[in-house]
Scaffold this motif. Structure first.
Motif, mmCIF file in Angstrom:
data_model
loop_
_atom_site.group_PDB
_atom_site.id
_atom_site.type_symbol
_atom_site.label_atom_id
_atom_site.label_comp_id
_atom_site.label_asym_id
_atom_site.label_seq_id
_atom_site.Cartn_x
_atom_site.Cartn_y
_atom_site.Cartn_z
ATOM 1 N N ARG A 246 26.602 -25.150 -53.512
ATOM 2 C CA ARG A 246 25.311 -25.071 -52.840
ATOM 3 C C ARG A 246 25.179 -26.187 -51.819
ATOM 4 O O ARG A 246 25.801 -27.250 -51.942
ATOM 5 N N ARG A 247 24.364 -25.910 -50.821
ATOM 6 C CA ARG A 247 24.137 -26.867 -49.741
ATOM 7 C C ARG A 247 23.632 -28.206 -50.286
ATOM 8 O O ARG A 247 22.778 -28.262 -51.168
ATOM 9 N N GLU B 290 13.048 -24.691 -49.817
ATOM 10 C CA GLU B 290 13.939 -23.612 -50.244
ATOM 11 C C GLU B 290 14.991 -24.140 -51.218
ATOM 12 O O GLU B 290 15.334 -23.466 -52.198
ATOM 13 N N SER B 291 15.488 -25.330 -50.963
ATOM 14 C CA SER B 291 16.466 -25.923 -51.873
ATOM 15 C C SER B 291 15.835 -26.244 -53.220
ATOM 16 O O SER B 291 16.447 -26.034 -54.276
ATOM 17 N N PHE C 56 13.343 -24.704 -54.616
ATOM 18 C CA PHE C 56 13.113 -23.467 -55.361
ATOM 19 C C PHE C 56 14.412 -22.814 -55.792
ATOM 20 O O PHE C 56 14.453 -22.125 -56.824
ATOM 21 N N GLU C 57 15.483 -23.032 -55.053
ATOM 22 C CA GLU C 57 16.788 -22.599 -55.548
ATOM 23 C C GLU C 57 17.115 -23.332 -56.846
ATOM 24 O O GLU C 57 17.672 -22.751 -57.779
ATOM 25 N N ASP C 58 16.775 -24.620 -56.897
ATOM 26 C CA ASP C 58 17.016 -25.417 -58.102
ATOM 27 C C ASP C 58 16.295 -24.828 -59.300
ATOM 28 O O ASP C 58 16.896 -24.581 -60.352
ATOM 29 N N GLU D 99 14.879 -21.922 -59.744
ATOM 30 C CA GLU D 99 15.296 -20.560 -60.069
ATOM 31 C C GLU D 99 16.627 -20.564 -60.813
ATOM 32 O O GLU D 99 16.819 -19.809 -61.771
ATOM 33 N N GLU D 100 17.538 -21.434 -60.407
ATOM 34 C CA GLU D 100 18.819 -21.536 -61.086
ATOM 35 C C GLU D 100 18.635 -22.108 -62.495
ATOM 36 O O GLU D 100 19.302 -21.670 -63.441
ATOM 37 N N ARG E 282 17.395 -19.219 -64.603
ATOM 38 C CA ARG E 282 18.465 -18.260 -64.871
ATOM 39 C C ARG E 282 19.506 -18.831 -65.827
ATOM 40 O O ARG E 282 20.100 -18.102 -66.640
ATOM 41 N N ARG F 215 5.810 -18.407 -57.018
ATOM 42 C CA ARG F 215 7.254 -18.506 -57.257
ATOM 43 C C ARG F 215 7.540 -19.346 -58.499
ATOM 44 O O ARG F 215 8.442 -19.021 -59.291
ATOM 45 N N CYS G 238 9.324 -18.158 -62.216
ATOM 46 C CA CYS G 238 10.403 -18.882 -62.900
ATOM 47 C C CYS G 238 9.985 -19.267 -64.316
ATOM 48 O O CYS G 238 10.792 -19.201 -65.258
#
Length: 473
Positions: A89-90, A270-271, A273-275, A277-278, A281, A325, A329
């Protein structure tokens, strides 16, 4: 040496129990062992965890000898992660990539000038003459050399394949490419570290102003560098979620210079929320596997803190899009938590061995089986499962869920534990000789497992009844 996510979480739980003095000594010993090439321990994983824990306790990290390798990687510290699970990931560079990257840089012919600059810098450090000009020479030589490497990799698939092999995988190659792209931002990253001290819990107006100025300066060079200055804040601040406040400051600023930089600013939320969400999951995947209660508790605690931090920031600014969002999660995490609890109850029961009542109806409840010794691992897993069950109502509330269901499961576990212990008292009374002694040992073991579920007066009453039953003729 690398660790699986499960072992990594167990290690983290162990390190969290170390006293500060022991943690500092362990940090120093691991640094020394890694410096001499020790390979029997997961140095990077342990050191990264200890570094975070010592910082959170405001402890001074042991001093470390300067060298060219440390000087090269130091500006990018805020992007480093101890372990990578899943795809690259970025702005996340695995610490496990650093050793093969440095080894490649010091041996590849395209980077000869960088290797010579590193040797000159090491000589200066050994002479006690740290030199910023030599450090900058290393960065410039590395940038030029890596440019040649990636230009060749783009043209030659065979070379790229060999490069992946040398670095230990595609993830490390992507990490190296990211470092190369960040080399023009070394001075900006140094300035960021001056503006925002490590583990800062909050920022004042002056810091916000300097950050905005620094971001715009980076964005003028390229949107890529602008976004990465902001992404570094995830590792720079006390907790990653605190960086969301910087996003709101920039997104709502009246500064017209920011108009053309909105996309780069959006990279930060965005980063984040990627965190989250991951994380959700990952909990979902973990609850589909056999229970590791200690790992589950670590996952729940970290997710809950992350989600709560983001929720406070988003709610404070009335950002309903982000609030929704986060809630989505939390729903995933709450479902995983419920599954963890079901597994926890099953694991607790496995630590309370039973047998079918002899000579009675098949509908009769099973009785404690004191003749079947349990493996110590099952007993320990039962203890950890009980800790998970006891914490369930509070954890449910922290996950934004109604704690009533979790409380009902905790109450059910309490009744099962109490019934089992009282049945054991009856077994002690009915048994004789070695059987009675075995039943008493099982009661002691049982109370060590389910003790957190019972009230102190309940435990005292059970022990008193067991003592009386043990002398029954």
């Amino acid at each position: 040496m690398t660790l699986s996510p499960r072992k990594r979480e167990r290690l983290s739980a162990f390190l969290g129990e170390l006293p500060m003095a022991a943690a500092v000594k362990l940090f120093s010993a691991l640094e020394a062992d890694r410096a001499i090439g020790g390979k029997g321990l997961p140095h990077n994983a342990i050191l990264d965890d200890l570094r975070q824990r010592l910082a959170s306790r405001n402890a001074d990290l042991p001093s470390r000898p300067e060298n060219a390798k440390r000087a090269f990687f130091d500006p990018f510290e805020d992007y480093f992660i101890s372990i990578r699970s899943g795809k690259k990931r970025r702005a996340q560079i695995a610490r496990t990539s650093l050793e093969p990257i440095w080894r490649f840089m010091m041996t590849d012919s395209a980077l000869t000038e960088a290797a010579m600059a590193a040797a000159a810098l090491d000589d200066a450090y050994r002479a006690g003459e740290g030199n910023e000009a030599l450090e900058n020479a290393l960065f410039l030589a590395a940038e030029a050399g890596l440019g040649r490497v990636f230009s060749r990799a783009q043209e030659n698939k065979s070379f790229k394949k060999d490069l992946v092999s040398q670095l230990g995988g595609e993830g490390s190659l992507f990490d190296l490419e990211e470092l190369w792209q960040l080399l023009p931002a070394v001075d900006l990253l140094r300035e960021l570290r001056k503006t925002v001290p490590s583990s800062s819990p909050s920022l004042n107006e002056e810091q916000f102003f300097q950050l905005r100025k620094l971001f715009l300066s980076a964005h003028d060079q390229s949107p890529f560098l602008g976004s990465y200055i902001l992404l570094a804040l995830k590792g720079r601040l006390e907790a990653p979620w605190r960086a969301l406040g910087v996003y709101y400051h920039l997104a709502r600023s009246a500064d017209e210079q920011l108009n053309d930089a909105r996309d780069a600013v959006m990279a930060l939320p965005e980063s984040l929320f990627e965190d989250i969400e991951e994380l959700a999951r990952a909990m979902e995947r973990a609850c589909a596997k056999p229970l590791d209660a200690q790992s589950a508790m670590v996952r729940i605690a970290y997710f809950a803190e992350y989600a709560d931090g983001l929720m406070r920031q988003a709610t404070r600014t009335g950002d309903n899009v982000f609030v929704n969002r986060i809630e989505a999660c939390r729903d995933i995490a709450s479902e995983a938590h419920a599954r963890f609890l079901e597994q926890g109850l099953a694991t607790m029961r496995e630590a309370l061995p039973t047998r079918r009542s002899s000579g009675s109806s098949r509908l009769a409840p099973p009785r404690p089986d004191f003749a079947r010794p349990l493996a110590p691992e099952l007993v320990n897993e039962g203890k950890r499962a009980v800790e998970l069950i006891v914490a369930a109502p509070l954890d449910a509330r922290r996950l934004g869920d109604d704690p009533a269901n979790a409380q009902a499961m905790t109450d059910s576990a309490h009744e099962q534990a109490k019934t089992y212990a009282n049945d054991l008292v009856a077994e002690i009374r009915a048994a004789e000789g070695n059987d009675r002694a075995a039943a008493r040992r099982l009661l002691d073991q049982t109370l060590s497992v389910v003790g957190p579920l019972l009230k102190s007066d309940e435990i005292g009453l059970i022990r008193d009844r067991a003592a009386a039953a043990a002398v029954t003729v």
